[in-house]
Design a protein around this motif. Sequence first.
Motif, PDB file in Angstrom:
ATOM      1  N   PRO A   2       0.753  -1.001   0.249  1.00 33.74           N
ATOM      2  CA  PRO A   2      -0.095  -0.149  -0.033  1.00 33.74           C
ATOM      3  C   PRO A   2       0.845   1.223  -0.112  1.00 33.74           C
ATOM      4  CG  PRO A   2      -0.684  -1.370   1.840  1.00 33.74           C
ATOM      5  CD  PRO A   2       0.471  -1.942   1.124  1.00 33.74           C
ATOM      6  N   GLN A   3       0.303   2.265  -0.361  1.00 37.75           N
ATOM      7  CA  GLN A   3       1.137   3.614  -0.977  1.00 37.75           C
ATOM      8  C   GLN A   3       1.366   4.036   0.644  1.00 37.75           C
ATOM      9  OE1 GLN A   3      -0.792   6.332  -3.119  1.00 37.75           O
ATOM     10  NE2 GLN A   3       0.984   7.824  -3.181  1.00 37.75           N
ATOM     11  N   GLY A   4       2.372   4.513   0.972  1.00 35.30           N
ATOM     12  CA  GLY A   4       2.814   5.380   2.265  1.00 35.30           C
ATOM     13  C   GLY A   4       3.323   4.044   3.317  1.00 35.30           C
ATOM     14  N   LEU A   5       3.416   2.841   2.890  1.00 33.74           N
ATOM     15  CA  LEU A   5       3.968   1.926   3.849  1.00 33.74           C
ATOM     16  C   LEU A   5       5.544   1.525   3.280  1.00 33.74           C
ATOM     17  CD1 LEU A   5       1.013  -0.454   4.641  1.00 33.74           C
ATOM     18  CD2 LEU A   5       2.027   1.497   6.189  1.00 33.74           C
ATOM     19  N   GLU A   6       5.909   2.357   2.229  1.00 31.11           N
ATOM     20  CA  GLU A   6       7.246   1.814   1.658  1.00 31.11           C
ATOM     21  C   GLU A   6       8.341   1.861   2.725  1.00 31.11           C
ATOM     22  OE1 GLU A   6       5.439   4.477   0.393  1.00 31.11           O
ATOM     23  OE2 GLU A   6       4.512   3.705  -1.261  1.00 31.11           O
ATOM     24  N   PHE A   7       8.357   2.498   3.655  1.00 24.52           N
ATOM     25  CA  PHE A   7       9.392   2.688   4.635  1.00 24.52           C
ATOM     26  C   PHE A   7       9.380   1.662   5.618  1.00 24.52           C
ATOM     27  CE2 PHE A   7       6.060   5.268   6.102  1.00 24.52           C
ATOM     28  CZ  PHE A   7       5.709   4.821   7.678  1.00 24.52           C
ATOM     29  N   LEU A   8       8.471   0.800   5.702  1.00 28.46           N
ATOM     30  CA  LEU A   8       8.201  -0.201   6.815  1.00 28.46           C
ATOM     31  C   LEU A   8       8.838  -1.542   6.295  1.00 28.46           C
ATOM     32  CD1 LEU A   8       4.647   0.405   7.753  1.00 28.46           C
ATOM     33  CD2 LEU A   8       6.677   1.361   8.971  1.00 28.46           C
ATOM     34  N   ASN A   9       9.427  -2.224   7.396  1.00 29.00           N
ATOM     35  CA  ASN A   9       9.910  -3.681   7.073  1.00 29.00           C
ATOM     36  C   ASN A   9       8.584  -4.773   7.114  1.00 29.00           C
ATOM     37  OD1 ASN A   9      12.401  -2.567   7.106  1.00 29.00           O
ATOM     38  ND2 ASN A   9      12.754  -2.921   9.210  1.00 29.00           N
ATOM     39  N   LEU A  10       8.698  -5.681   6.032  1.00 25.29           N
ATOM     40  CA  LEU A  10       7.735  -6.714   6.009  1.00 25.29           C
ATOM     41  C   LEU A  10       8.174  -7.537   7.025  1.00 25.29           C
ATOM     42  CD1 LEU A  10       5.203  -7.553   4.476  1.00 25.29           C
ATOM     43  CD2 LEU A  10       6.852  -8.825   2.895  1.00 25.29           C
ATOM     44  N   LEU A  11       7.097  -7.722   8.042  1.00 23.18           N
ATOM     45  CA  LEU A  11       7.262  -8.964   8.994  1.00 23.18           C
ATOM     46  C   LEU A  11       6.957 -10.422   8.459  1.00 23.18           C
ATOM     47  CD1 LEU A  11       5.940  -7.120  12.354  1.00 23.18           C
ATOM     48  CD2 LEU A  11       8.491  -7.664  11.671  1.00 23.18           C
ATOM     49  N   CYS A  12       5.748 -10.361   7.808  1.00 23.38           N
ATOM     50  CA  CYS A  12       5.244 -11.411   7.088  1.00 23.38           C
ATOM     51  C   CYS A  12       4.103 -11.285   6.159  1.00 23.38           C
ATOM     52  CB  CYS A  12       4.462 -12.479   8.084  1.00 23.38           C
ATOM     53  SG  CYS A  12       3.310 -11.973   8.970  1.00 23.38           S
ATOM     54  N   HIS A  13       4.048 -12.179   5.268  1.00 24.87           N
ATOM     55  CA  HIS A  13       3.113 -12.051   4.285  1.00 24.87           C
ATOM     56  C   HIS A  13       2.322 -13.388   3.983  1.00 24.87           C
ATOM     57  CE1 HIS A  13       1.232 -10.602   0.641  1.00 24.87           C
ATOM     58  NE2 HIS A  13       1.731 -11.667  -0.037  1.00 24.87           N
ATOM     59  N   THR A  14       0.824 -13.164   4.117  1.00 25.22           N
ATOM     60  CA  THR A  14      -0.005 -14.091   3.568  1.00 25.22           C
ATOM     61  C   THR A  14      -0.983 -13.961   2.499  1.00 25.22           C
ATOM     62  OG1 THR A  14      -1.711 -13.792   5.082  1.00 25.22           O
ATOM     63  CG2 THR A  14      -0.219 -15.058   5.952  1.00 25.22           C
ATOM     64  N   THR A  15      -1.620 -14.785   1.935  1.00 23.67           N
ATOM     65  CA  THR A  15      -2.551 -14.258   0.941  1.00 23.67           C
ATOM     66  C   THR A  15      -3.631 -13.244   1.292  1.00 23.67           C
ATOM     67  OG1 THR A  15      -2.368 -16.554   0.097  1.00 23.67           O
ATOM     68  CG2 THR A  15      -4.432 -15.107  -0.669  1.00 23.67           C
ATOM     69  N   LEU A  16      -4.047 -13.294   2.667  1.00 24.53           N
ATOM     70  CA  LEU A  16      -5.140 -12.420   2.933  1.00 24.53           C
ATOM     71  C   LEU A  16      -4.555 -10.974   3.599  1.00 24.53           C
ATOM     72  CD1 LEU A  16      -7.453 -14.815   5.226  1.00 24.53           C
ATOM     73  CD2 LEU A  16      -7.712 -13.785   2.607  1.00 24.53           C
ATOM     74  N   SER A  18      -0.492  -8.596   5.033  1.00 24.20           N
ATOM     75  CA  SER A  18       0.905  -8.502   5.248  1.00 24.20           C
ATOM     76  C   SER A  18       0.941  -7.587   6.598  1.00 24.20           C
ATOM     77  CB  SER A  18       1.317  -7.729   4.312  1.00 24.20           C
ATOM     78  OG  SER A  18       0.989  -8.450   2.936  1.00 24.20           O
ATOM     79  N   ALA A  19       2.026  -8.038   7.366  1.00 25.46           N
ATOM     80  CA  ALA A  19       2.412  -7.137   8.591  1.00 25.46           C
ATOM     81  C   ALA A  19       3.697  -6.665   8.535  1.00 25.46           C
ATOM     82  CB  ALA A  19       2.424  -8.309   9.955  1.00 25.46           C
ATOM     83  N   TYR A  20       3.686  -5.280   8.826  1.00 30.11           N
ATOM     84  CA  TYR A  20       4.897  -4.418   8.909  1.00 30.11           C
ATOM     85  C   TYR A  20       5.348  -3.863  10.180  1.00 30.11           C
ATOM     86  CZ  TYR A  20       3.221  -4.150   3.972  1.00 30.11           C
ATOM     87  OH  TYR A  20       2.873  -4.656   2.603  1.00 30.11           O
ATOM     88  N   ASN A  21       6.551  -3.536  10.457  1.00 28.10           N
ATOM     89  CA  ASN A  21       7.002  -2.669  11.675  1.00 28.10           C
ATOM     90  C   ASN A  21       7.748  -1.753  11.329  1.00 28.10           C
ATOM     91  OD1 ASN A  21       9.395  -4.090  11.258  1.00 28.10           O
ATOM     92  ND2 ASN A  21       9.607  -4.725  13.409  1.00 28.10           N
ATOM     93  N   ASN A  22       8.235  -1.145  12.207  1.00 27.29           N
ATOM     94  CA  ASN A  22       9.495   0.030  12.260  1.00 27.29           C
ATOM     95  C   ASN A  22       8.709   1.384  11.849  1.00 27.29           C
ATOM     96  OD1 ASN A  22      11.632  -1.521  12.822  1.00 27.29           O
ATOM     97  ND2 ASN A  22      12.668  -1.373  10.793  1.00 27.29           N
ATOM     98  N   ASN A  68     -12.000   1.638   5.317  1.00 30.76           N
ATOM     99  CA  ASN A  68     -12.837   2.198   4.387  1.00 30.76           C
ATOM    100  C   ASN A  68     -12.895   1.299   3.121  1.00 30.76           C
ATOM    101  OD1 ASN A  68     -10.518   2.747   2.601  1.00 30.76           O
ATOM    102  ND2 ASN A  68     -10.088   4.661   3.687  1.00 30.76           N
ATOM    103  N   LEU A  69     -13.516   1.771   1.957  1.00 35.86           N
ATOM    104  CA  LEU A  69     -13.886   0.857   0.820  1.00 35.86           C
ATOM    105  C   LEU A  69     -12.670   0.307   0.366  1.00 35.86           C
ATOM    106  CD1 LEU A  69     -16.730   2.519  -0.893  1.00 35.86           C
ATOM    107  CD2 LEU A  69     -16.736   0.637   0.675  1.00 35.86           C
ATOM    108  N   ASP A  70     -11.361   1.080   0.285  1.00 30.38           N
ATOM    109  CA  ASP A  70     -10.062   0.770  -0.379  1.00 30.38           C
ATOM    110  C   ASP A  70      -8.991   0.200   0.611  1.00 30.38           C
ATOM    111  OD1 ASP A  70     -11.027   1.693  -2.827  1.00 30.38           O
ATOM    112  OD2 ASP A  70     -10.661   3.780  -2.037  1.00 30.38           O
ATOM    113  N   PHE A  71      -9.355   0.251   1.959  1.00 30.17           N
ATOM    114  CA  PHE A  71      -8.093  -0.042   2.777  1.00 30.17           C
ATOM    115  C   PHE A  71      -8.523  -0.447   4.087  1.00 30.17           C
ATOM    116  CE2 PHE A  71      -4.744   1.329   5.681  1.00 30.17           C
ATOM    117  CZ  PHE A  71      -3.518   0.742   5.075  1.00 30.17           C
ATOM    118  N   LYS A  72      -8.137  -1.568   4.552  1.00 27.72           N
ATOM    119  CA  LYS A  72      -8.240  -1.976   5.938  1.00 27.72           C
ATOM    120  C   LYS A  72      -7.060  -2.282   6.640  1.00 27.72           C
ATOM    121  CE  LYS A  72     -12.737  -3.680   5.092  1.00 27.72           C
ATOM    122  NZ  LYS A  72     -13.608  -2.441   5.279  1.00 27.72           N
ATOM    123  N   ASP A  73      -6.957  -1.807   7.931  1.00 22.39           N
ATOM    124  CA  ASP A  73      -5.534  -2.190   8.594  1.00 22.39           C
ATOM    125  C   ASP A  73      -5.973  -2.374  10.225  1.00 22.39           C
ATOM    126  OD1 ASP A  73      -5.561   0.224   9.537  1.00 22.39           O
ATOM    127  OD2 ASP A  73      -3.224   0.649   9.019  1.00 22.39           O
TER     128      ASP A  73
END
Length: 85
Positions: A2-16, A18-22, A68-73
């Motif tokens: 997602p736009q705006g999360l480029e600076f975060l480190n990916l912790l894990c990713h599944t089909t449904l 993704s989790a980020y930190n930092n 919202n319609l485009d983004f859930k976190d």
Amino acid sequence: MPQGLEFLNLLCHTTLKSAYNNIPGSANQVKVFNLQLDAAFKSFATECEILCSLRHRNLIKVITSCSNLDFKDLVLEYMPNGSLE
């Protein structure tokens, strides 16, 4: 990613989801749901309902959520050692 999360480190990713930190200035993680899959909507609703209602010293806390319609976190406490013990 997602736009705006480029600076975060990916912790894990599944089909449904993704989790980020930092997240600068915090000890939180962000869990972003893949809204291209219908199952992600149900997963988001279920996690919100369960995590927001539970209280236990070994469970991470929900800081906030965005929906919202485009983004859930979910913004959650970050467990730096990857253990909830």
